[in-house]
Scaffold this motif. Sequence first.
Motif, short mmCIF file in Angstrom:
data_model
loop_
_atom_site.label_atom_id
_atom_site.label_comp_id
_atom_site.label_asym_id
_atom_site.label_seq_id
_atom_site.Cartn_x
_atom_site.Cartn_y
_atom_site.Cartn_z
N TRP A 81 16.02 -14.11 22.02
CA TRP A 81 17.32 -13.89 21.20
C TRP A 81 16.88 -14.04 19.77
O TRP A 81 16.40 -15.08 19.20
N ASP A 82 17.18 -12.84 19.06
CA ASP A 82 16.48 -12.97 17.78
C ASP A 82 17.67 -12.76 16.62
O ASP A 82 18.63 -12.11 17.10
N GLU A 83 17.22 -13.41 15.57
CA GLU A 83 18.44 -13.19 14.52
C GLU A 83 18.16 -11.91 13.79
O GLU A 83 17.07 -11.56 13.50
N VAL A 84 19.12 -11.10 13.65
CA VAL A 84 18.97 -9.89 12.89
C VAL A 84 19.97 -9.67 11.91
O VAL A 84 21.27 -9.56 12.36
N ASP A 85 19.66 -9.44 10.84
CA ASP A 85 20.61 -9.26 9.58
C ASP A 85 21.91 -10.49 9.75
O ASP A 85 23.02 -10.00 9.56
N GLY A 86 21.10 -11.55 9.70
CA GLY A 86 22.37 -12.67 10.04
C GLY A 86 23.22 -12.85 11.10
O GLY A 86 23.86 -13.76 11.30
N THR A 87 23.07 -11.73 12.30
CA THR A 87 23.68 -11.94 13.47
C THR A 87 23.23 -12.96 14.39
O THR A 87 21.85 -12.77 14.73
N ASN A 88 23.76 -13.80 15.03
CA ASN A 88 23.15 -14.83 15.82
C ASN A 88 22.98 -14.14 17.23
O ASN A 88 23.72 -13.98 17.67
N GLY A 89 21.58 -14.34 17.62
CA GLY A 89 21.17 -14.19 19.00
C GLY A 89 21.34 -12.81 19.36
O GLY A 89 22.05 -12.63 20.55
N CYS A 90 20.84 -11.71 18.95
CA CYS A 90 21.04 -10.58 19.68
C CYS A 90 19.91 -10.54 20.83
O CYS A 90 18.74 -10.70 20.22
#
Length: 128
Positions: A81-90
Amino acid sequence: MAPLPPPSPLPEFVYKIAPTAPPDPIPEQYPLSELDQQDGFVHLSVSWQIPITAGLFFKDTQSFYILKLRLANFDPSAVKWDEVDGTNGCPHLYGNFGVKDVVAVREFRRGEGQSWEEVLEGEKGWLE
């Protein structure tokens, strides 16, 4: 990308947006996109992220397909679960998926001037 702890509770489903129709029948090992091959993982979304992902990466597309995958089918260590551009948990699947993981597939189309958010607003039951 910074790793995050998995959400709690975990969603039942994660989703893969595909720009073209998936192979029929869906194979044991789904053909990875160029982006997934390049990045070394399968880019997935949880339900609430679909309109955001569609708006960012499919803004010039009139249609796409969404594959609904059962998250419990994957080894938890294979899903980060990675943070991408401030999006929580992609969710990113380090591996692949196939026919046994796909619960449903649907095509989505938008009309002239319609946003993906508008199209997907009525699909909250399907996008669980």
